[in-house]
Write a protein that holds these residues in place. Structure first.
Motif, mmCIF file in Angstrom:
data_model
loop_
_atom_site.group_PDB
_atom_site.id
_atom_site.type_symbol
_atom_site.label_atom_id
_atom_site.label_comp_id
_atom_site.label_asym_id
_atom_site.label_seq_id
_atom_site.Cartn_x
_atom_site.Cartn_y
_atom_site.Cartn_z
ATOM 1 N N LEU A 153 -33.068 5.637 -15.322
ATOM 2 C CA LEU A 153 -32.874 4.269 -15.782
ATOM 3 C C LEU A 153 -31.390 3.924 -15.792
ATOM 4 O O LEU A 153 -30.540 4.819 -15.858
ATOM 5 C CB LEU A 153 -33.459 4.086 -17.176
ATOM 6 C CG LEU A 153 -34.960 4.396 -17.322
ATOM 7 C CD1 LEU A 153 -35.367 4.442 -18.783
ATOM 8 C CD2 LEU A 153 -35.789 3.356 -16.571
ATOM 9 N N VAL A 154 -31.087 2.639 -15.766
ATOM 10 C CA VAL A 154 -29.695 2.191 -15.745
ATOM 11 C C VAL A 154 -29.518 1.040 -16.727
ATOM 12 O O VAL A 154 -30.288 0.073 -16.719
ATOM 13 C CB VAL A 154 -29.272 1.720 -14.333
ATOM 14 C CG1 VAL A 154 -27.834 1.219 -14.351
ATOM 15 C CG2 VAL A 154 -29.413 2.846 -13.324
ATOM 16 N N LEU A 155 -28.495 1.162 -17.563
ATOM 17 C CA LEU A 155 -28.032 0.046 -18.371
ATOM 18 C C LEU A 155 -26.780 -0.503 -17.689
ATOM 19 O O LEU A 155 -25.749 0.170 -17.641
ATOM 20 C CB LEU A 155 -27.705 0.492 -19.798
ATOM 21 C CG LEU A 155 -27.066 -0.582 -20.706
ATOM 22 C CD1 LEU A 155 -28.035 -1.732 -20.946
ATOM 23 C CD2 LEU A 155 -26.603 0.034 -22.019
ATOM 24 N N LYS A 156 -26.880 -1.701 -17.129
ATOM 25 C CA LYS A 156 -25.748 -2.291 -16.430
ATOM 26 C C LYS A 156 -24.684 -2.726 -17.433
ATOM 27 O O LYS A 156 -24.979 -3.309 -18.469
ATOM 28 C CB LYS A 156 -26.197 -3.506 -15.605
ATOM 29 C CG LYS A 156 -27.187 -3.177 -14.499
ATOM 30 C CD LYS A 156 -26.523 -2.405 -13.376
ATOM 31 C CE LYS A 156 -25.542 -3.258 -12.609
ATOM 32 N NZ LYS A 156 -24.916 -2.520 -11.480
ATOM 33 N N VAL A 157 -23.427 -2.423 -17.092
ATOM 34 C CA VAL A 157 -22.295 -2.824 -17.922
ATOM 35 C C VAL A 157 -21.345 -3.615 -17.025
ATOM 36 O O VAL A 157 -20.624 -3.046 -16.216
ATOM 37 C CB VAL A 157 -21.569 -1.620 -18.534
ATOM 38 C CG1 VAL A 157 -20.466 -2.101 -19.484
ATOM 39 C CG2 VAL A 157 -22.555 -0.713 -19.271
ATOM 40 N N ASP A 158 -21.391 -4.929 -17.151
ATOM 41 C CA ASP A 158 -20.589 -5.797 -16.292
ATOM 42 C C ASP A 158 -19.313 -6.223 -17.002
ATOM 43 O O ASP A 158 -19.332 -6.520 -18.206
ATOM 44 C CB ASP A 158 -21.386 -7.043 -15.888
ATOM 45 C CG ASP A 158 -22.608 -6.683 -15.058
ATOM 46 O OD1 ASP A 158 -22.485 -5.773 -14.211
ATOM 47 O OD2 ASP A 158 -23.667 -7.302 -15.245
ATOM 48 N N PRO A 159 -18.203 -6.283 -16.275
ATOM 49 C CA PRO A 159 -16.957 -6.766 -16.885
ATOM 50 C C PRO A 159 -17.080 -8.232 -17.248
ATOM 51 O O PRO A 159 -17.940 -8.944 -16.712
ATOM 52 C CB PRO A 159 -15.912 -6.545 -15.785
ATOM 53 C CG PRO A 159 -16.692 -6.508 -14.519
ATOM 54 C CD PRO A 159 -18.027 -5.911 -14.863
ATOM 55 N N PRO A 160 -16.248 -8.715 -18.163
ATOM 56 C CA PRO A 160 -16.304 -10.130 -18.537
ATOM 57 C C PRO A 160 -16.110 -11.009 -17.305
ATOM 58 O O PRO A 160 -15.296 -10.719 -16.423
ATOM 59 C CB PRO A 160 -15.128 -10.288 -19.518
ATOM 60 C CG PRO A 160 -14.850 -8.912 -20.005
ATOM 61 C CD PRO A 160 -15.192 -7.986 -18.883
ATOM 62 N N SER A 161 -16.885 -12.074 -17.219
ATOM 63 C CA SER A 161 -16.776 -12.968 -16.077
ATOM 64 C C SER A 161 -15.510 -13.802 -16.210
ATOM 65 O O SER A 161 -15.273 -14.447 -17.229
ATOM 66 C CB SER A 161 -17.997 -13.890 -15.983
ATOM 67 O OG SER A 161 -18.138 -14.645 -17.169
ATOM 68 N N THR A 162 -14.678 -13.733 -15.206
ATOM 69 C CA THR A 162 -13.449 -14.505 -15.186
ATOM 70 C C THR A 162 -13.298 -15.168 -13.832
ATOM 71 O O THR A 162 -13.787 -14.663 -12.818
ATOM 72 C CB THR A 162 -12.217 -13.612 -15.436
ATOM 73 O OG1 THR A 162 -12.184 -12.579 -14.444
ATOM 74 C CG2 THR A 162 -12.256 -12.995 -16.821
ATOM 75 N N VAL A 163 -12.642 -16.298 -13.807
ATOM 76 C CA VAL A 163 -12.372 -16.992 -12.561
ATOM 77 C C VAL A 163 -10.958 -16.633 -12.144
ATOM 78 O O VAL A 163 -9.982 -17.036 -12.782
ATOM 79 C CB VAL A 163 -12.526 -18.520 -12.722
ATOM 80 C CG1 VAL A 163 -12.196 -19.227 -11.415
ATOM 81 C CG2 VAL A 163 -13.929 -18.869 -13.187
ATOM 82 N N ILE A 164 -10.830 -15.859 -11.089
ATOM 83 C CA ILE A 164 -9.503 -15.458 -10.641
ATOM 84 C C ILE A 164 -8.930 -16.534 -9.741
ATOM 85 O O ILE A 164 -9.663 -17.236 -9.041
ATOM 86 C CB ILE A 164 -9.545 -14.103 -9.903
ATOM 87 C CG1 ILE A 164 -10.440 -14.182 -8.667
ATOM 88 C CG2 ILE A 164 -10.002 -12.998 -10.830
ATOM 89 C CD1 ILE A 164 -10.434 -12.930 -7.831
#
Length: 294
Positions: A153-164
């Motif tokens: 199983l996988v728990l996804k850990v996404d970085p904070p969404s930012t607009v570069i």
């Protein structure tokens, strides 16, 4: 030592449940520097699998369940959070990894004092690797006996969404001897006078700042277009790129007033046109690269 960060990592095909409800977390938006509760709903696993049937039978029989995890880092033998102990670790899960029963077939495990501290990695590694694990009873079978476990199983850990901005650099925290890519996506440029640049029209106006706060210009908006060292290479589809090693780049373009013993802590970059006349011929934003000193 120079470190090359511009590698492309091949995708890894993982066997995990398609349903996003099998694995959730509290909070839903994960900050690796804070505690995270991982929650698994065993009722949503594929119960056509024999090893899943065995796991659910154990849960229904009241047996304790344990997390078994290997990413972002698997703890070695002797570590307090090693997955299993003894000569047959799969048959002897670590008591420190026992999960909490939240309700029927719903189990949780809390990573404390934070997700990154529990795995003993940095936040970037958590974002890159995610949390890979499975659920099993203390004795997971194996060694000739039927397995008793969940699928991987996988728990996804996404970085904070930012607009570069259209211009940015990589890696995000380079050292002065790293290879740094300055990337300019002219196709995303929102300043009309800087849009649709010709392939040979994008240059860098560069200044550096030492630890005393004194600014030195390696190039200016007015002379950058005359220096081939400041030119970004065109990569197609509006994309420009410049690869540089900060230490070498600074020395190659060293201004006469920069003392030999100055310690540079910041590099500032503005995208300019080859022929700069007015403020219309430069980006409205500045790239700032900060280095650890010395």
């Amino acid at each position: 030592m120079k470190k090359i960060f511009l590698a492309l990592f091949a995708p890894v095909v993982l066997h995990f449940q398609a349903s996003s409800q099998v694995v959730t977390s509290e909070p839903l938006e994960i900050d690796p520097s804070k505690p995270v509760k991982l929650i698994v709903n065993l009722a949503l696993l594929d119960q056509n699998l024999d090893f899943v049937q065995n796991l659910i039978q154990d849960a229904n029989d009241g047996k304790d369940l344990y997390i078994w995890t290997w990413k972002p880092r698997e703890h070695p033998q002797g570590h307090p959070f090693v997955n299993g102990t003894g000569s047959q670790p799969w048959k002897n899960s670590n008591e420190a990894l026992k999960m909490t029963k939240e309700s029927n077939l719903v189990y949780s495990f809390t990573f404390e004092p934070s997700l990154k501290d529990w795995y003993e990695v940095d936040a970037a590694t958590v974002y890159k690797e995610d949390v890979h694990f499975l659920v099993k009873p203390k004795d997971g079978g194996g060694y000739g006996e039927p397995d008793r476990k969940s699928p991987d199983l996988v728990l996804k850990v996404d970085p904070p969404s930012t607009v570069i901005p259209p211009a940015f650099f990589f890696p995000s925290q380079p050292q002065k001897d790293d290879i740094v890519a300055v990337i300019y996506d002219n196709a995303r440029e929102d300043k009309p006078s800087m849009q649709n640049l010709d392939p040979d029209s994008a240059y860098l106006a560069v200044s550096v700042v030492d630890t005393a706060g004194i600014v030195y210009n390696l190039s200016t908006a007015f002379n950058a277009g005359n220096n081939p060292n400041m030119k970004l290479s065109y990569r197609g589809k509006g994309m420009f790129r410049k690869l540089l090693i900060p230490d070498e780049f600074i020395n190659e373009n060293r201004p006469a007033n920069l003392p030999p013993d100055a310690v540079i802590q910041t590099m500032r970059i503005v995208i300019v046109k080859k022929r700069f006349l007015t403020g219309l011929d430069r980006s409205n934003y500045e790239i700032e690269i900060k280095f650890d000193c010395p």
